[in-house]
Design an enzyme around this catalytic site. Structure first.
Site, short mmCIF file in Angstrom:
data_model
loop_
_atom_site.label_atom_id
_atom_site.label_comp_id
_atom_site.label_asym_id
_atom_site.label_seq_id
_atom_site.Cartn_x
_atom_site.Cartn_y
_atom_site.Cartn_z
N HIS A 127 41.14 36.73 40.33
CA HIS A 127 41.30 36.99 41.96
C HIS A 127 41.88 38.06 42.25
O HIS A 127 42.36 38.61 42.84
CB HIS A 127 41.35 35.29 42.96
CG HIS A 127 41.53 36.43 44.32
ND1 HIS A 127 42.24 35.88 45.24
CD2 HIS A 127 40.71 36.42 45.12
CE1 HIS A 127 41.85 36.57 46.74
NE2 HIS A 127 40.70 37.12 46.60
N GLU A 148 45.59 35.04 52.88
CA GLU A 148 43.80 35.17 52.78
C GLU A 148 43.67 33.25 52.54
O GLU A 148 42.83 33.23 53.10
CB GLU A 148 43.84 35.79 51.57
CG GLU A 148 41.83 35.86 51.07
CD GLU A 148 41.56 36.56 50.50
OE1 GLU A 148 42.04 37.69 48.97
OE2 GLU A 148 40.14 36.72 49.65
N GLU A 205 41.40 41.10 40.93
CA GLU A 205 40.47 41.82 41.34
C GLU A 205 40.85 42.85 42.94
O GLU A 205 41.15 43.43 43.07
CB GLU A 205 39.66 41.01 42.39
CG GLU A 205 38.22 41.47 43.32
CD GLU A 205 38.34 40.69 44.24
OE1 GLU A 205 38.71 41.41 45.41
OE2 GLU A 205 37.46 39.54 44.27
N HIS A 206 42.09 42.13 43.46
CA HIS A 206 42.68 42.88 44.47
C HIS A 206 43.59 44.04 44.27
O HIS A 206 43.57 45.29 44.53
CB HIS A 206 44.29 41.94 44.89
CG HIS A 206 43.03 41.26 45.97
ND1 HIS A 206 43.87 41.20 47.16
CD2 HIS A 206 42.07 40.19 46.41
CE1 HIS A 206 42.84 40.17 48.26
NE2 HIS A 206 42.16 39.91 47.74
#
Lengths: 433, 447
Positions: free
Chosen positions: B66, B146, B69-70
């Site tokens: 993840h 997040e 991904e950012h």
């Protein structure tokens, strides 16, 4: 034939001016029908829209929502289980929704007659002669009460509730759409029946149809859905929203890792003369991942995961709201950066390159807004409910293309008042402003 | 309506629901391209799927897929930070990405004429990502926010994270996709770079396009962009099977932020990826029978859970069942419910168990099954309204190693299931030795 391709081929400009061919029809009783033929998939969506949103709750917050949730749950003739079983045997789906201005009752069905006919007959019966079974009523009431309790531990929901009531004191938009503990407890089945009798009527209705149908079939479907609705009268107009004159900061102490921060004021109606300069201007300010707020707060400083600003145009001035969440230790810092960024934007307006990019994004992305039956249904609902011109979608790209930096700056300076905004903070007490 | 008429409405499956045509190409470097035409509007969705996600991670680096991904939206050799998003935005595109236990995927939606630009941009970041220490540090801050937003400050999500960790012992599905807070906190740039180099290769990726496009033209475009990227040896994906569970697992989650109590019951069951000829492996029909079972219980307002547990004075305010049939590893058949006031979690659990027992004791009747099958067929037609959904279906099947054409045979496979088969899977798979039951409560019980 494809929905947009043929029209696009006739035009050479970058901005595709193609638009769906919206036909405006009318049932015998005068209920307007907006229809778009979409022959590619053997299905249709038939949505009946009423001015029966929570803005019509009056003295009983939660009533519109509760009524909407009970629509499609049984008819006078058929018990709830029976209705669901018969309807689902045709492959059809019934959905309802309640927003601030409107409520809708929607049937999705296959187009073949042997499925569509029984589905339509059942949907019409459910719409005109709802059962409002006492057991179902108690269930939905209890579900709404549980959902209120769950909101108590959701900072975003607490911020939203507080913001509504502070932005719209004494106005229907300021009441909690989901009701309060007290208002829900006071609701009775008779209130729901009265609400249905008053607002789910022909004079208050609009039909939206998108699907694999001819115009004749569309009109027949509309007629069979709403033909038996009593004539009734239109819902009263929602009062205008008074302008704010004082700033207001409201802090809700809450045990959380983050502070949720919202900054808002009443914004625009669907008919606002500044609609395009404000919406295009907001695109530069905070609507996307390349916007000013996203860059300043997330990309440059890593202070928030989600930061954005948006207008919610409604029957009368819906909110303009900026929101973000940040580690509670950063609260003071973020408040300062946010206010400075917005103040600078209002003073200076968008720079030319950013404005061009925002216009290009809105115009270039326009076909994506209407590329499915579902999205078209939403746009037809908006156009029909707010009495926008039928070529609203057609004119949208041109209207966006014409917006200048000067117009954005001018509109923001006249309309967006940082000095009278409502600020809501939900988070630990240490950051008391 | 008389019973007979209802039965006659059941569709003949394949005749009506002919799926839209899709074409697959495999480039010489191993990248797969699947194109499905949808000419309703002059737009296209492009999705790039990598076969790496939370379940490929190990202790200490959870959340790394993840994080990557950012960072894929930052600097590359030929694109400055922000350039990627700027280029998509100025052409009217919307873009984003998502990370799941089994995969990471990136997408753009825009005018079909921009697919070439999608391919160029995605090929660039597939091979040329640059990780700048300052940008990484900044993005890790964003990701910590997040996590606070999505998990730490959300009591339901925080509880779910604990329940998954308790359900699985050795399966990597016990790890949260966003990562444990400490792992995010200590994530090293070198680890992220290594993760990128190991997993972001053309032979570990699939490109799915749905829209107003011609497959052959896209093949040429793909050869010119993705086709230039050399294949790489992929890391060995070590098997991490779940060890057999002995007896029922129970847990209580007590959190005053949970204002309303609730129940979760997880059963470990196989899915399509476990199907095979091997001993003990399920037959393919069993998976479709489990799908039918999920629909029987919760596939609409006429299904059993809403009818028996929620409406008609049932014990629950909500009751649901869900089944993950196409995960990379053995996954869950899951029940969730919120009790009505005055009903204890013990009573609600009993009510759920009674519904399971009911299917185990007697097969569903023909009319009930017919209604479910009609719903499945109708849904497969409604789904065609969403090009994005169609691309998701194809990509998510490929990403777990399944044939994407399964989506086209799904309706027939469901249609073939008999009442006896539904009963058989209910008997075979629902027992305490594979169950984890969690009670979520605002305060400790006083009994």
């Amino acid at each position: 034939m494809t929905r947009l391709l043929l029209l696009c081929a006739l035009l050479t400009s970058l901005a595709c001016h193609a638009h769906p061919d919206i036909q405006r029809l009318e049932t015998k009783a005068g209920v307007p029908v907006l229809f778009v033929a979409a022959p590619e998939i053997p299905m249709f969506i038939a949505r009946v829209v009423f001015a029966a949103g929570s803005a019509q709750d009056g003295e009983r917050p939660g009533l519109a929502t509760l009524t909407g949730a009970l629509m499609g749950e049984g008819t006078v003739r058929l018990g709830t289980d029976d209705l669901h079983a018969r309807l689902e045997a045709t492959g059809a789906r019934l959905n309802t929704g309640v927003e601030r201005d409107l409520a809708w009752f929607s049937l999705k069905s296959l187009t073949r007659r042997k499925y569509a006919e029984p589905a339509l007959a059942l949907a019409s019966e459910a719409l005109v002669q709802p059962r409002f079974d006492a057991t179902d009523f108690k269930l939905v009431q209890a579900q709404m009460q549980a959902s209120l309790k769950q909101q108590e531990s959701a900072p975003a929901a607490l911020a939203a509730l507080a913001m509504e009531s502070l932005l719209y004191p004494g106005h229907p938009y300021g009441q909690p759409a989901g009701g309060t503990e007290v208002s829900l407890a006071a609701l009775r089945r008779e209130h729901v029946q009265d609400f249905h009798r008053r607002f789910y009527v022909a004079a208050n209705a609009l039909v939206v149809l998108v699907g694999d149908l001819s115009q004749t079939e569309a009109l027949r479907i509309a007629e069979s859905l709403v033909g038996k609705l009593p004539p009734g009268t239109r819902a009263p107009k929602i009062p205008e929203v008074p302008a704010r004159s004082e700033p207001l900061v409201h802090h809700i102490p809450f045990q959380s890792a983050q502070t949720h921060l919202s900054l808002a004021q009443p914004g625009i109606s669907r008919h606002d003369p500044d609609y395009f300069p404000l919406v295009v201007g907001n695109h530069v300010l905070g609507a996307t991942a390349v916007s000013l707020l996203f860059q300043e707060i997330r990309e440059k400083r890593g202070l928030s995961y989600s930061v954005s600003s948006h207008f919610s145009p409604m029957a009368v001035a819906g909110p303009f709201e900026i929101s973000l969440q940040t580690d509670q230790a950063n609260t003071a810092k973020v408040r300062k950066i946010l206010r400075e960024t917005v103040a600078r934007y209002i003073a200076e307006g968008p720079d030319e390159a950013a404005l061009v990019a925002a216009r290009d994004n809105l115009i270039g992305g326009f076909p994506l807004r209407i590329d499915t039956n579902r999205k078209l249904t939403d746009y037809l609902t908006m156009i029909g409910f707010h009495d926008l011109p039928l070529d609203w979608l057609d004119r949208y790209p041109e209207a966006v293309a014409k917006v200048s930096a000067q117009e954005v700056r001018d509109a923001f300076q006249r309309r967006i008042r940082l000095d009278t905004m409502v600020e809501v903070l939900v988070g630990p007490v240490a950051q008391e402003p | 309506m008389p019973l007979l008429l209802l039965l006659m409405i059941v569709l003949s499956a394949s005749a009506y629901a002919a799926p839209p045509a899709a074409t697959e190409y495999k480039l010489s470097n191993g990248l797969r391209l699947i194109v499905q035409e949808d000419h309703r509007a002059p737009v296209a969705v492009v999705q790039v799927w990598y076969r790496v996600g939370g379940s490929h991670e190990h202790d200490g680096i959870t959340g790394i897929s993840h994080v990557l991904e950012h960072l894929m939206f930052k600097r590359t050799r030929h694109l400055a930070t922000g350039e990627f998003s700027r280029r998509v935005a100025e052409r009217g595109g919307t873009e984003n990405a998502f990370t799941a236990p089994d995969y990471t995927a990136y997408f753009q939606q825009w005018a079909a004429s921009n697919v070439a630009e999608s391919f160029r941009l995605e090929a660039e970041r597939m091979q040329h990502l640059l990780l700048d220490p300052e940008e990484v540090a900044n993005e890790l801050k964003v990701i910590r926010e997040e996590r606070r937003l999505r998990t730490d400050d959300d009591p339901g999500a925080a509880a779910f994270e604990q329940i998954l960790a308790a359900t699985w012992q050795t399966s990597p599905y016990r790890q949260p996709v966003i990562g444990w807070a400490a792992d995010i906190e200590q994530m090293q740039l070198e680890e992220i770079r290594d993760w990128y180099v190991r997993h972001y290769a053309p032979n570990n990726a699939a490109v799915v396009v749905v829209g107003d496009v011609k497959p052959e033209a896209l093949r040429t475009l793909a050869e010119e962009t993705f086709g230039k990227i050399p294949a790489r040896a992929l890391p060995l994906a070590k098997a991490r099977p779940e060890v057999p569970q002995q007896g029922l697992k129970r847990l209580e989650i007590i959190d005053p932020r949970l204002r309303v109590p609730s129940l979760m019951m997880n059963y470990k069951v196989p899915g399509l990826t476990q199907v095979g000829p091997g001993e003990g492996a399920p037959a393919e029909w069993e998976i479709y029978a489990l799908e039918v079972l999920a629909a029987l219980l919760d596939g609409g307002a006429s299904a059993r859970l809403p009818r028996a547990l929620v409406r008609n004075g049932g014990p629950a305010l909500s009751a649901s069942a869900s089944y993950a049939a196409s995960s990379r590893l053995m996954d869950l058949f899951c029940f969730e419910g919120i009790p009505r006031e005055g009903v204890s979690l013990a009573q609600l659990e009993k009510a759920f168990r009674a519904q399971i027992a009911r299917v185990q004791e007697s097969p569903p009747d023909a009319q009930e099954l017919a209604r479910i099958k009609t719903g499945v067929i109708a849904e497969s037609i409604y789904q065609r309204d969403s090009p994005f959904g169609q691309a998701m279906l194809i990509g998510s099947l490929i990403a777990v190693g399944l044939d994407w054409r399964l989506k086209d045979t799904y309706v027939d496979d469901i249609d073939a299931i008999t009442p006896a088969q539904v009963q058989a899977v209910a008997r075979k798979y629902f027992h305490d030795d594979v169950a984890t039951i969690a009670w979520l409560m605002p305060e400790a019980r006083h009994d």
